[in-house]
Design an enzyme around this catalytic site. Sequence first.
Site, PDB file in Angstrom:
ATOM      1  N   LYS A  35       0.852  -1.167   0.014  1.00 38.02           N
ATOM      2  CA  LYS A  35      -0.004  -0.158   0.047  1.00 38.02           C
ATOM      3  C   LYS A  35       0.877   1.234   0.127  1.00 38.02           C
ATOM      4  O   LYS A  35       0.383   2.222  -0.414  1.00 38.02           O
ATOM      5  CB  LYS A  35      -0.863   0.099   1.285  1.00 38.02           C
ATOM      6  CG  LYS A  35      -0.280   0.021   2.433  1.00 38.02           C
ATOM      7  CD  LYS A  35      -1.317  -0.305   3.836  1.00 38.02           C
ATOM      8  CE  LYS A  35      -0.791  -0.171   5.125  1.00 38.02           C
ATOM      9  NZ  LYS A  35      -1.319  -1.033   6.224  1.00 38.02           N
ATOM     10  N   ARG A 128      -7.528  -0.967  17.320  1.00 40.53           N
ATOM     11  CA  ARG A 128      -7.866  -0.865  15.956  1.00 40.53           C
ATOM     12  C   ARG A 128      -8.809  -2.137  15.509  1.00 40.53           C
ATOM     13  O   ARG A 128      -9.811  -2.250  16.228  1.00 40.53           O
ATOM     14  CB  ARG A 128      -6.566  -0.711  15.014  1.00 40.53           C
ATOM     15  CG  ARG A 128      -7.182   0.247  13.503  1.00 40.53           C
ATOM     16  CD  ARG A 128      -6.174   0.332  12.748  1.00 40.53           C
ATOM     17  NE  ARG A 128      -5.765  -0.682  11.867  1.00 40.53           N
ATOM     18  CZ  ARG A 128      -4.812  -0.834  10.882  1.00 40.53           C
ATOM     19  NH1 ARG A 128      -4.011   0.138  10.683  1.00 40.53           N
ATOM     20  NH2 ARG A 128      -4.459  -2.026  10.260  1.00 40.53           N
TER      21      ARG A 128
HETATM   22  C1  LIG Z   1      -0.401  -1.433   6.865  1.00 37.82           C
HETATM   23  C2  LIG Z   1      -0.732  -2.773   7.290  1.00 37.82           C
HETATM   24  C3  LIG Z   1       0.395  -3.744   7.375  1.00 37.82           C
HETATM   25  C4  LIG Z   1       1.821  -3.439   6.988  1.00 37.82           C
HETATM   26  O1  LIG Z   1       2.307  -2.557   7.826  1.00 37.82           O
HETATM   27  P1  LIG Z   1       3.861  -2.231   8.102  1.00 37.82           P
HETATM   28  O2  LIG Z   1       4.038  -1.300   9.364  1.00 37.82           O
HETATM   29  O3  LIG Z   1       4.072  -1.315   6.733  1.00 37.82           O
HETATM   30  O4  LIG Z   1       4.705  -3.215   7.856  1.00 37.82           O
HETATM   31  C5  LIG Z   1       0.338  -4.886   7.897  1.00 37.82           C
HETATM   32  N1  LIG Z   1      -0.991  -5.439   8.448  1.00 37.82           N
HETATM   33  C6  LIG Z   1      -2.362  -4.450   8.238  1.00 37.82           C
HETATM   34  C7  LIG Z   1      -3.564  -5.001   8.576  1.00 37.82           C
HETATM   35  C8  LIG Z   1      -2.025  -3.062   7.729  1.00 37.82           C
HETATM   36  O5  LIG Z   1      -2.959  -2.410   7.633  1.00 37.82           O
END
Ligand SMILES: *Cc1c(COP(=O)(O)O)cnc(C)c1O
Length: 353
Positions: A35, A128
């Site tokens: 993302k 969350r």
């Molecule tokens: C964005 C996200 C990740 C990845 O997070 P990083 O800190 O970039 O490794 C993993 N799991 C979920 C549910 C996320 O929203």
Amino acid sequence: MYPLLRVDLNKIEHNSKVIAERCAAKGIKMMGVTKSFCALPEVAQAMVDGGAEYLADSRIENLQKFQDIDVPKILIRLPMNSKLDKVVKYADVSLNSELKTIRALSDEAKKQNKVHKIILMADLGDLREGVLPGDIMATVEEILKCGGVQMIGLGVNLTCYGGVVPSTDNLGELGKLATEIEEKYGIELEIVSGGNSSSYFLVENDTMPDKVNNLRMGEILVLGRETAFGNKVKGTYEDAFTFHGEIIEVKEKDSVPKGEIGMDAFGNKPTFVDKGKMRRAIVAVGRQDVNPEGLTPHDDKIEILGASSDHLLLNITESEKEYNVGDIMSFNVDYGALLELSTSQYVDKKCVK
Ligand SMILES: *Cc1c(COP(=O)(O)O)cnc(C)c1O
């Protein structure tokens, strides 16, 4: 063309390889999370070439971009009920916490003659997404009644909202819940997903609970940084992504504006320190594209003074280099800057090898 976000695919592949190998040594498979760079397919492919066994994104539009890459695609933001047809079509697996959505996903999957796989999210304190531990068993029981979905895993997300640090305690609880589900319902959970880049330090410390066999890695692969404490990860690159902007003005000017100080372009009242005359440069990029606080000039003698919507102002007085109009200035990016620059339609993206 400029402004430009440049990606070194070899560095992304290298970072992915280093992290994937260290995870594999502890029995952990890695999902590459795409993302932060809006799922540019070449970069996603570099993650897979480095060892990511799955690709994951929070937005279904991003998963659509790399449909031809032959790994399972995971939707890691809870699905919206208004987009379930696309979720079933473009995601092999989604993370879920709401029975209403799971039942609707099941109906949609049956309609498409598919079985949609889900990972149930547990909230172990970060507040969350996720089902609270006390409600997990009852939720699983209901999921097992849905013919169109198959529960293949249990997951958790930490250090995103509440800043809760992953630990042998909270991830141990995840493992315990997974074992309980397997024993009580006689199913095998192929994936026990212990979080994101903030869980990586447990791999290095060798304190990751055994049952955890999956991590979803984004920032650590793109910026070479674990996110529980913000430490640089040894043997990885932090500059796989760099930003390059073009200078459109260079002049010697005062360091303090002249006249009555009202509000700046964003409604704040700015304050200034008088440093006398300054050599100043303007780069053609602004807050519409990126928050200047997320940029670090490669030339460490340069100071970022601020930015308006489309002008980035720099103090170049101390630099040993002679900057001119038309020159390109380069920067490292932090996670926020990477997100913003990737999203801005005014910023060109270029992959190099
Ligand atoms: C964005 C996200 C990740 C990845 O997070 P990083 O800190 O970039 O490794 C993993 N799991 C979920 C549910 C996320 O929203």
